[in-house]
Motif scaffolding. Structure first.
Motif, mmCIF file in Angstrom:
data_model
loop_
_atom_site.group_PDB
_atom_site.id
_atom_site.type_symbol
_atom_site.label_atom_id
_atom_site.label_comp_id
_atom_site.label_asym_id
_atom_site.label_seq_id
_atom_site.Cartn_x
_atom_site.Cartn_y
_atom_site.Cartn_z
ATOM 1 N N ASP A 162 4.602 -18.922 3.736
ATOM 2 C CA ASP A 162 4.092 -19.611 4.448
ATOM 3 C C ASP A 162 3.586 -18.766 6.466
ATOM 4 O OD1 ASP A 162 6.405 -18.953 6.361
ATOM 5 O OD2 ASP A 162 6.945 -20.785 5.537
ATOM 6 N N VAL A 163 2.719 -19.107 6.966
ATOM 7 C CA VAL A 163 2.094 -18.294 7.948
ATOM 8 C C VAL A 163 3.556 -17.977 9.341
ATOM 9 C CG1 VAL A 163 2.422 -20.585 9.816
ATOM 10 C CG2 VAL A 163 0.857 -18.367 10.398
ATOM 11 N N ARG A 164 4.845 -18.689 8.765
ATOM 12 C CA ARG A 164 5.954 -18.591 9.432
ATOM 13 C C ARG A 164 6.312 -16.513 9.472
ATOM 14 N NH1 ARG A 164 9.395 -19.396 13.374
ATOM 15 N NH2 ARG A 164 11.576 -18.583 12.854
ATOM 16 N N SER A 165 6.305 -16.998 8.057
ATOM 17 C CA SER A 165 6.897 -16.167 7.213
ATOM 18 C C SER A 165 6.159 -14.294 7.306
ATOM 19 C CB SER A 165 6.890 -15.890 5.740
ATOM 20 O OG SER A 165 7.429 -17.162 5.525
ATOM 21 N N GLN A 222 6.790 1.628 -7.378
ATOM 22 C CA GLN A 222 5.451 1.384 -6.274
ATOM 23 C C GLN A 222 6.258 -0.296 -5.468
ATOM 24 O OE1 GLN A 222 2.151 -0.980 -7.672
ATOM 25 N NE2 GLN A 222 0.567 -0.504 -6.201
ATOM 26 N N ASP A 223 6.087 0.552 -3.975
ATOM 27 C CA ASP A 223 6.867 -0.341 -2.621
ATOM 28 C C ASP A 223 5.933 -0.656 -1.936
ATOM 29 O OD1 ASP A 223 7.792 -0.643 -0.375
ATOM 30 O OD2 ASP A 223 10.025 0.880 -0.978
ATOM 31 N N VAL A 224 4.980 -2.065 -2.310
ATOM 32 C CA VAL A 224 4.067 -2.514 -1.447
ATOM 33 C C VAL A 224 4.516 -2.898 0.123
ATOM 34 C CG1 VAL A 224 2.997 -4.506 -1.280
ATOM 35 C CG2 VAL A 224 2.908 -4.139 -3.732
ATOM 36 N N GLU A 225 5.272 -2.969 0.767
ATOM 37 C CA GLU A 225 5.700 -3.451 1.758
ATOM 38 C C GLU A 225 5.372 -1.750 2.461
ATOM 39 O OE1 GLU A 225 9.452 -4.848 4.520
ATOM 40 O OE2 GLU A 225 8.987 -5.852 2.480
ATOM 41 N N LEU A 226 5.956 -1.035 2.228
ATOM 42 C CA LEU A 226 6.214 0.289 3.314
ATOM 43 C C LEU A 226 4.273 1.024 2.781
ATOM 44 C CD1 LEU A 226 7.785 2.413 4.325
ATOM 45 C CD2 LEU A 226 7.797 3.464 2.146
ATOM 46 N N ALA A 227 4.017 0.428 1.365
ATOM 47 C CA ALA A 227 2.363 1.081 1.820
ATOM 48 C C ALA A 227 2.236 0.144 2.778
ATOM 49 C CB ALA A 227 2.066 0.522 0.210
ATOM 50 N N SER A 228 2.430 -1.237 3.140
ATOM 51 C CA SER A 228 2.031 -1.697 3.531
ATOM 52 C C SER A 228 1.435 -1.084 5.410
ATOM 53 C CB SER A 228 1.927 -3.297 4.449
ATOM 54 O OG SER A 228 1.682 -3.862 2.954
ATOM 55 N N PHE A 229 3.154 -0.516 5.686
ATOM 56 C CA PHE A 229 3.278 0.005 6.354
ATOM 57 C C PHE A 229 2.901 1.665 6.637
ATOM 58 C CE2 PHE A 229 5.935 3.479 8.814
ATOM 59 C CZ PHE A 229 5.687 2.801 10.078
ATOM 60 N N LEU A 230 2.393 1.913 6.068
ATOM 61 C CA LEU A 230 1.603 3.574 5.525
ATOM 62 C C LEU A 230 0.490 3.365 6.406
ATOM 63 C CD1 LEU A 230 2.032 6.231 5.470
ATOM 64 C CD2 LEU A 230 1.360 6.305 3.134
ATOM 65 N N LYS A 231 -0.290 2.089 5.770
ATOM 66 C CA LYS A 231 -1.594 2.121 5.657
ATOM 67 C C LYS A 231 -1.799 1.355 7.258
ATOM 68 C CE LYS A 231 -5.268 -1.446 4.211
ATOM 69 N NZ LYS A 231 -5.498 -2.782 2.523
ATOM 70 N N SER A 232 -1.316 0.333 7.459
ATOM 71 C CA SER A 232 -0.912 0.244 9.229
ATOM 72 C C SER A 232 -1.250 1.302 10.070
ATOM 73 C CB SER A 232 0.904 -0.901 9.612
ATOM 74 O OG SER A 232 1.636 -0.093 10.262
ATOM 75 N N ILE A 254 -3.676 -11.926 7.132
ATOM 76 C CA ILE A 254 -2.535 -10.953 7.449
ATOM 77 C C ILE A 254 -2.271 -10.782 5.681
ATOM 78 C CG2 ILE A 254 0.306 -10.708 7.449
ATOM 79 C CD1 ILE A 254 0.148 -12.345 10.323
ATOM 80 N N THR A 255 -2.863 -11.279 4.854
ATOM 81 C CA THR A 255 -2.509 -11.946 3.284
ATOM 82 C C THR A 255 -3.534 -10.571 2.871
ATOM 83 O OG1 THR A 255 -1.518 -13.390 3.354
ATOM 84 C CG2 THR A 255 -2.402 -12.892 1.150
ATOM 85 N N ASP A 256 -4.987 -11.081 3.124
ATOM 86 C CA ASP A 256 -5.887 -9.800 3.030
ATOM 87 C C ASP A 256 -5.682 -8.392 3.189
ATOM 88 O OD1 ASP A 256 -7.507 -12.023 2.038
ATOM 89 O OD2 ASP A 256 -8.803 -12.579 3.510
ATOM 90 N N TYR A 257 -5.599 -8.151 4.445
ATOM 91 C CA TYR A 257 -4.849 -7.021 5.073
ATOM 92 C C TYR A 257 -4.086 -5.999 4.515
ATOM 93 C CZ TYR A 257 -5.327 -2.848 7.507
ATOM 94 O OH TYR A 257 -5.343 -1.769 8.819
ATOM 95 N N TYR A 258 -3.321 -6.976 4.718
ATOM 96 C CA TYR A 258 -1.887 -6.189 3.898
ATOM 97 C C TYR A 258 -1.254 -6.394 2.139
ATOM 98 C CZ TYR A 258 -0.995 -5.776 8.890
ATOM 99 O OH TYR A 258 -0.658 -4.956 10.199
ATOM 100 N N GLU A 259 -2.581 -6.237 2.041
ATOM 101 C CA GLU A 259 -2.043 -7.025 0.293
ATOM 102 C C GLU A 259 -1.268 -7.780 -0.031
ATOM 103 O OE1 GLU A 259 -3.774 -3.581 -0.884
ATOM 104 O OE2 GLU A 259 -5.974 -4.101 -0.953
ATOM 105 N N MET A 260 -0.546 -8.835 0.421
ATOM 106 C CA MET A 260 1.263 -9.660 -0.012
ATOM 107 C C MET A 260 0.796 -10.685 0.528
ATOM 108 S SD MET A 260 3.311 -6.616 2.485
ATOM 109 C CE MET A 260 5.048 -7.826 1.517
ATOM 110 N N GLU A 261 1.491 -11.587 -0.493
ATOM 111 C CA GLU A 261 1.184 -12.810 -0.386
ATOM 112 C C GLU A 261 2.678 -13.625 0.586
ATOM 113 O OE1 GLU A 261 -0.517 -14.845 -1.383
ATOM 114 O OE2 GLU A 261 -1.826 -13.280 -2.969
ATOM 115 N N PHE A 262 2.343 -14.073 1.083
ATOM 116 C CA PHE A 262 3.605 -15.211 2.338
ATOM 117 C C PHE A 262 3.741 -16.885 1.898
ATOM 118 C CE2 PHE A 262 1.412 -11.320 4.287
ATOM 119 C CZ PHE A 262 2.825 -10.364 4.390
#
Length: 200
Positions: A187-190, A117-127, A177-185
């Motif tokens: 800090d806010v800068r990241s 599973q690729d969460v980052e690429l899925a987030s890109f696709l979702k966007s 950003i965290t809620d929308y892309y379902e990813m943990e960061f």
């Protein structure tokens, strides 16, 4: 349990144009308001920007969406297997698996690269399928200053706000950003750097 007769397999397709046409014929069976995101999905997998991110790998996209089977809309697990050689889509397999009667579930996307599973690429696709996360003018200003490398104290001076106010704005930006892309960061800068790199 799902009867094997309910499985719908649309097999290997060797040319990009025919592959997209084969997917496009299913649009009429998708229930609104899922039609537009589904059309956008077909457009995304044709784009060079998506092929460039995938490179020469097999990609599995799993969608859960309502589709018409006979007279009723059925919540369907759709698996799309894609393979790109360079920037060209060379292989596509599509499987539709009815799950249960549709009851207004949300649009969901999972994406796998080489069986992982690729969460980052899925987030890109979702966007690309849905409107990007929205920010207020104050939040956009703080994002812009954060991207310029300023910290919270410097942003407070630049915007004539208190440091606690900037912290509060940052917290809300991070939550969105965290809620929308379902990813943990961390800090806010990241989070805003990720947003800028992939979606702005």
């Amino acid at each position: 349990m799902i009867n094997k007769d309910q499985m719908e397999y649309i097999g290997n397709i060797n040319t990009c144009n025919f592959a997209i046409q084969k997917l496009s014929c299913l649009i009429a069976r998708v229930r609104p308001p899922f039609v537009d995101p589904y059309k956008n999905l077909l457009n995304v997998i044709k784009k060079d920007s998506f092929a460039l991110k995938v490179k020469n790998k097999y990609v599995y996209i799993k969608l859960v969406l309502p589709m018409r089977f006979e007279k009723d809309f059925v919540l369907t697990l759709q698996t799309i297997v894609l393979h790109y050689e360079g920037m060209r889509l060379t292989d596509l397999i599509l499987i539709n698996q009815p799950i249960c009667t549709y009851r207004k579930e949300p649009f969901e996307v999972e994406l796998y690269v080489n069986n992982r599973q690729d969460v980052e690429l899925a987030s890109f696709l979702k966007s690309q399928l849905e409107p990007v996360v929205r920010f207020s003018k104050k939040q956009e200003r703080v994002i812009d200053l954060t991207l310029r490398g300023l910290d919270s104290h410097e942003i407070a001076l630049m915007t004539d706000k208190s440091v606690p106010s900037v912290y509060k704005i940052n917290r809300r930006i991070l939550e969105k950003i965290t809620d929308y892309y379902e990813m943990e960061f961390p800090d806010v800068r990241s989070a805003v750097l990720f947003l800028r790199k992939n979606f702005i």
